[in-house]
Design a protein around this motif. Structure first.
Motif, PDB file in Angstrom:
ATOM      1  N   GLY A  63     -11.043  -8.637  -9.684  1.00 16.02           N
ATOM      2  CA  GLY A  63      -9.901  -9.163  -8.940  1.00 16.02           C
ATOM      3  C   GLY A  63      -8.653  -8.856  -9.737  1.00 16.02           C
ATOM      4  O   GLY A  63      -8.656  -8.970 -10.966  1.00 16.02           O
ATOM      5  N   LEU A  64      -7.595  -8.449  -9.039  1.00 22.71           N
ATOM      6  CA  LEU A  64      -6.362  -8.108  -9.751  1.00 22.71           C
ATOM      7  C   LEU A  64      -5.203  -8.891  -9.163  1.00 22.71           C
ATOM      8  O   LEU A  64      -4.848  -8.710  -7.994  1.00 22.71           O
ATOM      9  CB  LEU A  64      -6.078  -6.599  -9.647  1.00 22.71           C
ATOM     10  CG  LEU A  64      -6.979  -5.711 -10.496  1.00 22.71           C
ATOM     11  CD1 LEU A  64      -6.905  -4.269 -10.036  1.00 22.71           C
ATOM     12  CD2 LEU A  64      -6.610  -5.790 -11.959  1.00 22.71           C
ATOM     13  N   SER A  65      -4.596  -9.754  -9.988  1.00 16.47           N
ATOM     14  CA  SER A  65      -3.438 -10.518  -9.524  1.00 16.47           C
ATOM     15  C   SER A  65      -2.183  -9.871 -10.069  1.00 16.47           C
ATOM     16  O   SER A  65      -2.246  -9.032 -10.955  1.00 16.47           O
ATOM     17  CB  SER A  65      -3.545 -11.953 -10.028  1.00 16.47           C
ATOM     18  OG  SER A  65      -3.393 -11.971 -11.426  1.00 16.47           O
ATOM     19  N   GLY A  66      -1.035 -10.268  -9.533  1.00 13.77           N
ATOM     20  CA  GLY A  66       0.219  -9.730 -10.039  1.00 13.77           C
ATOM     21  C   GLY A  66       0.830  -8.755  -9.057  1.00 13.77           C
ATOM     22  O   GLY A  66       0.668  -8.865  -7.848  1.00 13.77           O
ATOM     23  N   LEU A  67       1.545  -7.778  -9.597  1.00 14.05           N
ATOM     24  CA  LEU A  67       2.242  -6.808  -8.751  1.00 14.05           C
ATOM     25  C   LEU A  67       1.219  -5.965  -7.991  1.00 14.05           C
ATOM     26  O   LEU A  67       0.363  -5.319  -8.587  1.00 14.05           O
ATOM     27  CB  LEU A  67       3.121  -5.933  -9.638  1.00 14.05           C
ATOM     28  CG  LEU A  67       4.213  -5.137  -8.933  1.00 14.05           C
ATOM     29  CD1 LEU A  67       5.200  -6.068  -8.257  1.00 14.05           C
ATOM     30  CD2 LEU A  67       4.932  -4.246  -9.956  1.00 14.05           C
ATOM     31  N   ALA A  68       1.342  -5.947  -6.661  1.00 12.06           N
ATOM     32  CA  ALA A  68       0.312  -5.318  -5.824  1.00 12.06           C
ATOM     33  C   ALA A  68       0.187  -3.817  -6.057  1.00 12.06           C
ATOM     34  O   ALA A  68      -0.934  -3.278  -6.071  1.00 12.06           O
ATOM     35  CB  ALA A  68       0.600  -5.589  -4.347  1.00 12.06           C
ATOM     36  N   THR A  69       1.308  -3.133  -6.266  1.00  9.04           N
ATOM     37  CA  THR A  69       1.232  -1.686  -6.461  1.00  9.04           C
ATOM     38  C   THR A  69       0.473  -1.358  -7.749  1.00  9.04           C
ATOM     39  O   THR A  69      -0.352  -0.450  -7.804  1.00  9.04           O
ATOM     40  CB  THR A  69       2.622  -1.012  -6.448  1.00  9.04           C
ATOM     41  OG1 THR A  69       2.461   0.373  -6.680  1.00  9.04           O
ATOM     42  CG2 THR A  69       3.535  -1.594  -7.487  1.00  9.04           C
ATOM     43  N   ASP A  70       0.742  -2.129  -8.806  1.00 10.75           N
ATOM     44  CA  ASP A  70       0.022  -1.916 -10.062  1.00 10.75           C
ATOM     45  C   ASP A  70      -1.444  -2.269  -9.906  1.00 10.75           C
ATOM     46  O   ASP A  70      -2.319  -1.595 -10.465  1.00 10.75           O
ATOM     47  CB  ASP A  70       0.637  -2.768 -11.186  1.00 10.75           C
ATOM     48  CG  ASP A  70       1.936  -2.176 -11.716  1.00 10.75           C
ATOM     49  OD1 ASP A  70       2.562  -2.793 -12.592  1.00 10.75           O
ATOM     50  OD2 ASP A  70       2.314  -1.088 -11.249  1.00 10.75           O
ATOM     51  N   ALA A  71      -1.735  -3.311  -9.119  1.00  7.71           N
ATOM     52  CA  ALA A  71      -3.128  -3.697  -8.893  1.00  7.71           C
ATOM     53  C   ALA A  71      -3.885  -2.567  -8.196  1.00  7.71           C
ATOM     54  O   ALA A  71      -5.010  -2.234  -8.574  1.00  7.71           O
ATOM     55  CB  ALA A  71      -3.191  -4.969  -8.052  1.00  7.71           C
TER      56      ALA A  71
END
Lengths: 258, 204
Positions: free
Chosen positions: B52-60
């Protein structure tokens, strides 16, 4: 046989890959193909519902450590696999290169790399070794089997010169000319995957040097679509292969009758 | 506003008895505006490993694509899937490569390791790993999530109870955070199956 046609004069022109001979040949590339002519053979057959790859394992010894890894067939990506003939260490480098190229494409475009583009990209790498750098060419020929949404199932053959073309059936390695002419006789356009397996095993059994075929000397792999529509690359297990050899009647040594 | 809060996110992973759960919210926003209510924040790496990746969507998205690249090559060369612990080390290394220009993401990794032992971990945006035996949280709702998980968590929960606990912890926490919510996405993974469920919460 191009090896025997060379005269003493031509020795002046084979020391560097990057120059032509007076007759317009690249000797190093031809010598590379010689090396492959002595290696274990591989056959690929394109069918309506899949591509079949069969390979002859040259090194069989009781002392060899058993492993699940294959010697002749390699997966490049989920939708592409290849069979190899020639110098194994050269092949490993190229296989790794092909794998990275396929992933780079997927990273950039978020979809699987079209099979022909992958073959072309790898062949461009091989071609570089015939024109720049003073390095020798790779002593490997490949049979690429894959599927993409543009052209469906495809089979390509590539050689050390970096040339490639698409085939319905092809053979590389030892006795490839004999195998190729047998394939030309028996291949039918509407062949099914099961018939292709049978044809490949039959042709290989006739062109292999050994007298009897057992599953230890062979590898069989298929690229096909699962019922859910995904591409699958499957290597045949040793047991299934033995059963197939029995079923198609190619497992007996030449001297015995069935 | 911090760059980590630009899109809004909520992630939580919890360990159960021979299973784990990983859950996220579904909102994708651009600061105060909601632009998607079905955003996938959790991705499968292989059948027994989720990221799972939280934070800035483009970076995720980019980080996930880079990790798929690396994992695919690993699978081809090693002829097996990556263990969760190994994958966590890889994520950490990739994040640290960008030490002075980082990905604005906080990953949550959950998987089943050897002998089906559940593994969870999180790390900061430059790869500092935090291994936990019980739960890990990330995202704009992380403070609420910490509190909710701490009070609701119990050891050795079976998959069904784990699902209830994770869902309640997620929904109650995102309700206190304006940047995350619009439902939930929960994966409960046991050695034999993966159960994916969508939660309906306060749709605001």
């Amino acid at each position: 046989n191009c090896g025997s046609a060379l005269t003493k004069m031509s020795r002046r022109y084979d020391s560097r890959t990057t120059i032509f001979s007076p007759e317009g040949r690249l000797y190093q590339v031809e010598y590379a193909m010689e090396a492959i002519g002595n290696a274990g053979s591989a056959i690929g057959i394109l069918s309506k519902d899949g591509v079949v790859l069969v390979g002859e394992k040259k090194v069989t010894s009781k002392l060899l450590q058993t492993s699940t890894s294959t010697e002749k067939m390699y997966k490049i990506d989920d939708h592409v696999a290849c069979a190899v003939a020639g110098i194994m260490s050269d092949a490993n480098i190229l296989i790794n290169t092909a794998r990275v190229q396929a992933q780079r494409y997927t990273y950039a475009y978020q979809e699987p790399m079209p099979v022909e583009q992958l073959v072309q990209s790898l062949c461009d790498t091989k071609q570089g070794y015939t024109q720049f750098g003073g390095l020798r060419p790779f002593g490997v020929s490949f049979l690429f089997a894959g599927w993409d949404k543009n052209y469906g199932f495809q089979l390509y053959m590539s050689d050390p010169s970096g040339n490639y073309s698409g085939w319905k059936a092809a053979a590389i390695g030892a006795n490839n000319q004999a195998a190729q002419s047998m394939l030309k006789q028996d291949y039918k356009d509407e062949i099914t995957r099961e018939e292709a397996v049978q044809l490949a095993l039959k042709v290989l059994s006739k062109t292999m040097d050994s007298t009897s075929l057992t599953s230890e000397k062979l590898e069989l792999a298929e690229v096909f679509l699962t019922p859910s529509g995904n591409v699958k690359y499957q290597v045949c297990s040793s047991d299934s292969l033995s059963k197939l050899l029995l079923k198609f009647g190619v497992t007996q040594p030449a001297a015995e009758t069935s | 506003m911090s760059i980590f809060e630009y899109n809004g996110s909520a992630l939580v992973a919890m360990v159960g008895k021979n299973c784990f759960a990983i859950a996220s919210d579904r909102r994708l926003g651009v600061q105060l505006q909601t632009i998607a209510t079905d955003f996938q924040r959790i991705s499968k790496i292989h059948d027994r490993l989720f990221l799972g990746l939280s934070g800035l969507a483009t970076d995720a998205q980019t980080l996930y694509q880079r990790l798929v690249f690396r994992h695919k090559l690993y699978q081809l060369r090693e002829e097996r899937d990556m263990k969760p612990e190994t994958f966590a080390n890889l994520v950490s290394a990739i994040l640290y490569e960008k030490r002075f220009g980082p990905y604005f993401c906080q990953p949550v990794i959950a998987g089943l390791g050897d002998e089906d032992k559940p593994f969870i971990c999180t790390m900061d945006s430059i790869g500092a790993k935090e291994l936990a035996k019980d739960f890990v949280v990330a995202g704009t709702a992380s403070e609420s999530l910490y509190g909710a998980c701490e009070s609701m968590f119990k050891d050795d929960m079976e998959p069904e109870e784990l699902f209830e606990t994770v869902s309640q912890a997620l929904l109650s926490s995102v309700d206190r955070d304006c940047l995350s919510g619009w439902g939930g996405h929960v994966y409960v993974v046991t050695p034999t199956e993966v159960k994916e469920r969508i939660l309906k919460g306060r749709m605001d």
